[in-house]
Enzyme design. Structure first.
Site, PDB file in Angstrom:
ATOM      1  N   HIS A 156       0.837  -1.204   0.000  1.00 52.76           N
ATOM      2  CA  HIS A 156       0.000   0.000   0.000  1.00 52.76           C
ATOM      3  C   HIS A 156       0.872   1.255   0.000  1.00 52.76           C
ATOM      4  CE1 HIS A 156      -3.349  -2.638   1.196  1.00 52.76           C
ATOM      5  NE2 HIS A 156      -4.113  -1.701   0.673  1.00 52.76           N
ATOM      6  N   LYS A 160      -0.603   4.807   4.668  1.00 52.50           N
ATOM      7  CA  LYS A 160      -1.442   3.832   5.391  1.00 52.50           C
ATOM      8  C   LYS A 160      -0.888   3.591   6.791  1.00 52.50           C
ATOM      9  CE  LYS A 160      -3.843  -0.555   4.842  1.00 52.50           C
ATOM     10  NZ  LYS A 160      -5.111   0.051   5.266  1.00 52.50           N
TER      11      LYS A 160
END
Ligand code: NAD
Length: 268
Positions: A156, A160
């Site tokens: 990601h 995040k």
């Protein structure tokens, strides 16, 4: 299905803006309320303008209680905020679509208690493709059993804050369900130092964070002679927003209960 009146909380967030856009693109949903956290510079701004679509005449407020009557609240914010929104949803007798990830066990229990009578969809990932992948992973685990070492990889963007991702954990749960075991009993969330050899039946996780990666997830079933991979790559966050709006529309025909995206898509 009648038009759903939707409140988007966290409407200036990355997902919040996408949600407003996805709702305006949808034929059967309208944004009637939008919020941001107190102190946000975006309070008072028009939700449509922030989302890069037309002016909607819906200004962001910093208290969800100031929003008009609605059918469903869509929440992609943060665990503590989501708990507060759940209290509001239960008081108003509305439905709720929850995309927030990173709730711990206690927060999940609080959410379930608060929303015990409400129609709720909660999913770690609202993409249709990911939800299909979850079904395929469960099936693969059933067929392959412990003879194949199972590992889950996710990547990601650098912003995040939780790991492994909710989707990676959902993949782990599907995999464990296919094998008839509990994920907690077999998951290996990190490896460092003298870990010893891999135990048969373990489900290992690995994580990458960087740049603007929207979301990549891969389940691997590894034997000495072959490897099966079920891989999903999201290239635009709109995929989650469209799935969440689809869930909101689906909820309007449901009575109280706790559902996931598999239910919405008829995969259960
Ligand atoms: P973000 O930080 O860009 O947006 C969150 C927004 O919520 C921010 O604007 C923040 O100010 C706002 N917020 C915080 N507290 C609030 C409150 N009390 N009232 C109103 N607004 C409040 O984050 P993001 O990338 O949009 O992700 C948000 C959440 O959604 C994360 O938990 C993320 O993991 C999750 N997510 C889930 C999916 C899925 O498909 N389930 C997909 C993408 C992101």
């Amino acid at each position: 299905m009648s038009d759903s009146r939707v409140i988007v909380v966290g409407a200036s967030g990355r997902m919040g803006r996408m949600l407003v856009r996805a709702i305006t693109e949808s034929a059967n949903a309208n944004v009637v309320g939008a919020t941001e956290r107190p102190g946000s510079e975006f309070v008072g701004r028009d939700a449509g303008e922030l989302a890069g679509v037309e002016t909607l005449g819906v200004r962001l407020v910093d208290d969800v209680h100031a929003c008009p009557e609605a059918d469903v609240l869509i929440d992609f914010t943060a665990p503590v905020a989501t708990l507060n929104h759940a209290i509001f949803v239960a008081e108003r007798g509305m439905a709720m679509v929850i995309g927030t990830t990173g709730c711990d066990d206690e927060q999940m229990q609080q959410l379930r208690n608060t929303l015990s009578d409400s129609p709720v969809v909660m999913a770690a990932n609202y993409s249709v493709g990911v939800n299909l992948a979850l079904s395929l992973i469960e099936r693969a685990a059933q067929v392959l059993g412990n003879d194949y070492d199972a590992e889950i990889f996710e990547a990601h963007h650098k912003h995040k804050v939780d790991a492994p991702s909710g989707t990676a954990l959902a993949m782990g749960k599907s995999l464990a369900a296919g094998r008839g075991v509990e994920l907690d009993a077999v998951s290996v969330l990190s490896r460092q130092g003298m870990t010893g050899a891999r135990k048969a039946g373990d489900i290992g996780f690995s994580v990458v964070r960087g740049g603007n990666i929207v979301g990549e997830h891969k389940a691997m079933f590894i034997a000495d002679e072959e490897r099966i991979e079920i891989n999903h790559i999201a290239s635009d966050r709109m995929v989650f927003a469209r799935g969440a709006v689809r869930a909101a529309g689906w909820l309007s025909d449901q009575s109280g209960g706790w559902y996931d995206m598999q239910d919405v898509l008829g995969l259960n």
